[in-house]
Design an enzyme around this catalytic site. Structure first.
Site, PDB file in Angstrom:
ATOM      1  N   ASN A 137      -9.511 -19.688  12.158  1.00 48.09           N
ATOM      2  CA  ASN A 137     -10.900 -19.693  11.699  1.00 48.09           C
ATOM      3  C   ASN A 137     -11.821 -19.771  12.920  1.00 48.09           C
ATOM      4  O   ASN A 137     -12.149 -20.837  13.405  1.00 48.09           O
ATOM      5  CB  ASN A 137     -11.148 -20.884  10.763  1.00 48.09           C
ATOM      6  CG  ASN A 137     -12.500 -20.828  10.093  1.00 48.09           C
ATOM      7  OD1 ASN A 137     -13.346 -20.018  10.448  1.00 48.09           O
ATOM      8  ND2 ASN A 137     -12.715 -21.684   9.111  1.00 48.09           N
ATOM      9  N   ASN A 142     -18.843 -18.309   8.218  1.00 48.94           N
ATOM     10  CA  ASN A 142     -18.638 -17.234   7.234  1.00 48.94           C
ATOM     11  C   ASN A 142     -17.545 -17.562   6.208  1.00 48.94           C
ATOM     12  O   ASN A 142     -17.071 -16.665   5.498  1.00 48.94           O
ATOM     13  CB  ASN A 142     -18.342 -15.892   7.924  1.00 48.94           C
ATOM     14  CG  ASN A 142     -17.006 -15.894   8.677  1.00 48.94           C
ATOM     15  OD1 ASN A 142     -16.152 -16.754   8.483  1.00 48.94           O
ATOM     16  ND2 ASN A 142     -16.835 -14.911   9.556  1.00 48.94           N
ATOM     17  N   ASP A 143     -17.147 -18.826   6.128  1.00 50.84           N
ATOM     18  CA  ASP A 143     -16.090 -19.195   5.180  1.00 50.84           C
ATOM     19  C   ASP A 143     -16.480 -18.873   3.744  1.00 50.84           C
ATOM     20  O   ASP A 143     -15.618 -18.571   2.906  1.00 50.84           O
ATOM     21  CB  ASP A 143     -15.770 -20.689   5.289  1.00 50.84           C
ATOM     22  CG  ASP A 143     -15.026 -21.024   6.579  1.00 50.84           C
ATOM     23  OD1 ASP A 143     -14.755 -20.085   7.357  1.00 50.84           O
ATOM     24  OD2 ASP A 143     -14.731 -22.203   6.802  1.00 50.84           O
ATOM     25  N   GLY A 162     -10.181 -19.597   5.258  1.00 47.70           N
ATOM     26  CA  GLY A 162     -11.254 -19.438   6.233  1.00 47.70           C
ATOM     27  C   GLY A 162     -10.921 -18.669   7.486  1.00 47.70           C
ATOM     28  O   GLY A 162     -11.792 -18.476   8.340  1.00 47.70           O
ATOM     29  N   ASP A 164     -10.455 -15.600  10.011  1.00 45.26           N
ATOM     30  CA  ASP A 164     -11.357 -14.453  10.083  1.00 45.26           C
ATOM     31  C   ASP A 164     -11.083 -13.608  11.324  1.00 45.26           C
ATOM     32  O   ASP A 164     -10.179 -13.897  12.116  1.00 45.26           O
ATOM     33  CB  ASP A 164     -12.817 -14.918  10.060  1.00 45.26           C
ATOM     34  CG  ASP A 164     -13.116 -16.018  11.089  1.00 45.26           C
ATOM     35  OD1 ASP A 164     -12.459 -16.031  12.147  1.00 45.26           O
ATOM     36  OD2 ASP A 164     -13.984 -16.869  10.817  1.00 45.26           O
ATOM     37  N   ASP A 329       0.650   0.301   2.121  1.00 44.43           N
ATOM     38  CA  ASP A 329       1.234  -0.589   1.119  1.00 44.43           C
ATOM     39  C   ASP A 329       1.818   0.218  -0.037  1.00 44.43           C
ATOM     40  O   ASP A 329       1.274   1.252  -0.429  1.00 44.43           O
ATOM     41  CB  ASP A 329       0.125  -1.526   0.603  1.00 44.43           C
ATOM     42  CG  ASP A 329       0.635  -2.562  -0.365  1.00 44.43           C
ATOM     43  OD1 ASP A 329       1.466  -3.383   0.041  1.00 44.43           O
ATOM     44  OD2 ASP A 329       0.188  -2.551  -1.531  1.00 44.43           O
ATOM     45  N   GLU A 358       5.478   1.348   3.282  1.00 45.88           N
ATOM     46  CA  GLU A 358       6.330   0.343   2.661  1.00 45.88           C
ATOM     47  C   GLU A 358       7.159   1.016   1.576  1.00 45.88           C
ATOM     48  O   GLU A 358       6.647   1.414   0.538  1.00 45.88           O
ATOM     49  CB  GLU A 358       5.488  -0.780   2.057  1.00 45.88           C
ATOM     50  CG  GLU A 358       6.349  -1.868   1.404  1.00 45.88           C
ATOM     51  CD  GLU A 358       5.536  -2.869   0.603  1.00 45.88           C
ATOM     52  OE1 GLU A 358       5.973  -4.035   0.512  1.00 45.88           O
ATOM     53  OE2 GLU A 358       4.483  -2.491   0.052  1.00 45.88           O
TER      54      GLU A 358
END
Length: 618
Positions: A137, A142-143, A162, A164, A329, A358
């Protein structure tokens, strides 16, 4: 007085026209584009209340190739030809009943020099996989953000913690010190699910970085900071599905934008149905068209508007964030013909761009089917154009063999040998992504209860076999986690990533003795790997494991590396005459982890549960 009235009138008129335009056009995607693309066709989505009631025109010299309207009047899909255009601002005019209603400006930017020929990741790299919310974090401010639902709650295992982009940037030196050269972050785009949004796979806006991670500019800054260190950035791209909170899902452009049965049906997860000649149609359809989970609507890539949207979005991110590669993905859950078109469109635009898909299967032939130019897929006249797939069978073997100390016909290191014996199935085995764990699997250190010797053997093999090695954040300092307790257990916070953490594994002074043991070994191994072309691009010769001792060589015309893995609980004396075809005229081998020089002409003693890596010398 008159001049004042005129001025006020003009201001009111400008305000009216501005807000009228804003009311008509609420979203434009892509938000801007680039001049000089190989594919000059550009599909622009204009979204706003009843916007389809308008006719659209472009300035002279900018051909509109097609205007597509759907049953939803809030969308206009306008396709223009950008061939030969210079960077500029394009002004589109929207008219109703031949009366101009409003105009919309659209920016065509210039590309970076040699953008099309950008280099990508390869087997010379080591990829570091991290989950941004759980890594560090760097900006606590910006949490939380009012634009998204889920707020930070570090006590919730599946909540937002949190981490980032700033936290990643602040610890690039750590990743570099480890020996990794490429960073793969799980998705960073907005995921506005009310809970469990930390993983990012339920995206609600694929053109915006989630504000809890930062901004689009922050993402570009991450890319720039990596490039300053001669490192690379890989984006985790999701073509198969979006989140239920995506703005388009809430107001579908057309009924067939997503797969409907009608409504929801879940995939059966049986990817074999996509090439099984005996599969029933309903089973094959449920695999590809069924939703991964109910909160992730399944995109219909076979719809031309959808496929173009996804292709342009991917290219937009490559250009705007200056990316070096993709990991895709759930690749094999997509419509197979359409995902091949998507992949080919990107690699046609960027010939050197690497994309790993994947394909989570337990059979090499089935995984090889999905790699570009597969002879297996060619039987069905199919080519995915996908450069790389993930080597899940290597992971499966690595999760078992180091507990199998007494070899049998099928147990022990023979499982690794057999995995590589099937390399003939792959068009390009050196471009496979190799790993022992990732963010969806049991942690390696949990399987083996933080047994350092077993970790060291696995990493030594990972660093020296063919392919692109991928590390999962935290294992290099001994992190574990029991997946049976939930995904949060295998996605724990990196110790030291938060200001309140008492243990900081990012620094030598902050690590425990155990963490330092794991890190020192990992760093020394992967820093060495950077220097040796034999393990990057060399050929492989391996020898049948005898008494649970596996020996193999990686070599070029200039360098030869010899690896011996003793998976026994006792030391072993290895006679080297059996390996004469690779040892040839070499007399000595410098063991890269200890620096000790060994004579390799006759016999080498290997300690219990130990891997030795030799650079051979004449």
């Amino acid at each position: 007085m008159l001049n004042t009235l005129k001025k006020n009138y003009l201001l009111l008129l400008i305000s009216f026209l501005f807000f009228a335009t804003q009311a008509q056009v609420q979203k434009i995607e892509p938000p801007y584009w680039y001049a000089g693309m190989k594919n000059s066709s550009l599909q622009i989505v204009f979204y706003g209340p009843n916007i389809a009631e308008n006719e659209v025109t472009a300035p002279t010299g900018i051909p509109i190739l097609e205007v597509s309207k759907t049953e939803n009047p809030n969308y206009l899909f306008v396709t223009i030809d950008t061939k030969g255009l210079l960077p500029q601002e394009i002004v589109f005019s929207f008219s109703k009943n031949k009366k101009k209603q409003f105009t919309q400006h659209y920016l065509l930017k210039g590309r970076r020099a040699n953008s099309a020929l950008r280099e990508s990741y390869s087997s010379a790299d080591v990829m570091y996989l991290l989950m941004p919310d759980r890594f560090a974090n760097g900006n606590p401010k910006n949490d939380n953000d009012k634009s998204v639902t889920e707020k930070a709650n570090r006590t919730a295992e599946n909540g937002r913690h949190g981490g980032d982009i700033e936290g990643i940037i602040q610890h690039l030196n750590y990743i570099q010190e480890l020996g990794a050269t490429t960073v793969w972050c799980t998705p960073l785009c907005v995921d506005n699910d009310p809970r469990g949004s930390y993983h990012g796979y339920g995206q609600s806006d694929v053109y915006q970085i989630d504000p809890r991670y930062g901004t689009n500019d922050d993402y570009l800054r991450l890319s720039n900071e990596l490039h300053k260190k001669d490192m690379k950035l890989v984006m985790d791209y999701v073509t198969n599905h979006w989140g239920a909170e995506h703005w388009m899902i809430k107001d579908l452009p057309t009924y067939n934008w997503i797969h409907q049965f009608p409504g929801y049906a879940q995939t059966n997860y049986r990817m074999t149905t996509q090439f099984d000649p005996n599969a029933s149609k309903i089973d094959a359809r449920l695999c590809a068209d069924g939703w991964f989970v109910q909160s992730m609507p399944d995109l219909n890539q076979s719809h031309p508007l959808v496929l173009t949207y996804l292709t342009q979005n991917a290219i937009w991110w490559i250009e705007s964030a200056n990316l070096d590669g993709f990991r895709v993905d759930t690749y094999s859950y997509n419509d197979k013909k359409s995902i091949a078109k998507w992949t080919k469109a990107i690699t046609d635009e960027y010939p050197n761009f690497n994309i790993v898909g994947e394909v989570w299967m337990q059979d090499q032939a089935q995984m090889a089917y999905w790699q570009k130019d597969s002879k297996i897929a060619a039987i069905q006249n199919y080519n995915s154009y996908l450069p790389s797939v993930m080597d899940f069978t290597f992971m499966d073997a690595a999760a078992k063999v180091f507990d199998e100390n007494e070899a049998s016909w099928n147990n022990g290191l023979i499982k690794l040998y057999e995995n590589f014996a099937n390399d003939f199935l792959y068009p390009n085995p050196n471009n496979l992504l190799t790993f022992v764990e990732n963010h969806d699997t049991e942690r390696f250190n949990e399987i083996y209860k933080k047994d350092f010797k077993k970790y060291a053997m696995a990493m030594s093999i990972l660093a020296t076999v063919r392919g692109i090695p991928q590390l999962y954040y935290g294992s290099e300092v001994g992190m574990a986690g029991d997946k049976s307790k939930g995904d949060g257990a295998i996605r724990q916070d990196f110790p030291g990533g938060w200001q309140t953490d008492t243990n900081n594994a990012f620094t030598q002074t902050g690590r425990t003795q155990e963490q330092q043991l794991f890190f020192d070994f990992s760093s020394k191994l992967f820093q060495w790997r950077k220097t040796n072309e034999a393990v990057h691009f060399g050929k492989t010769t391996h020898y049948l494991p005898i008494d649970n001792v596996y020996v193999y060589f990686r070599y070029t015309n200039k360098k030869t590396v010899m690896v011996i893995v003793n998976n026994n609980l006792l030391s072993k004396k290895i006679k080297t005459d059996r390996f004469h075809e690779n040892i040839l005229g070499f007399k000595n081998g410098k063991e890269i982890l200890t620096g000790t020089v060994f004579n390799v002409e006759n016999e080498i003693t290997v300690a219990p549960q130990t891997a030795m890596i030799f650079e051979l010398e004449k």
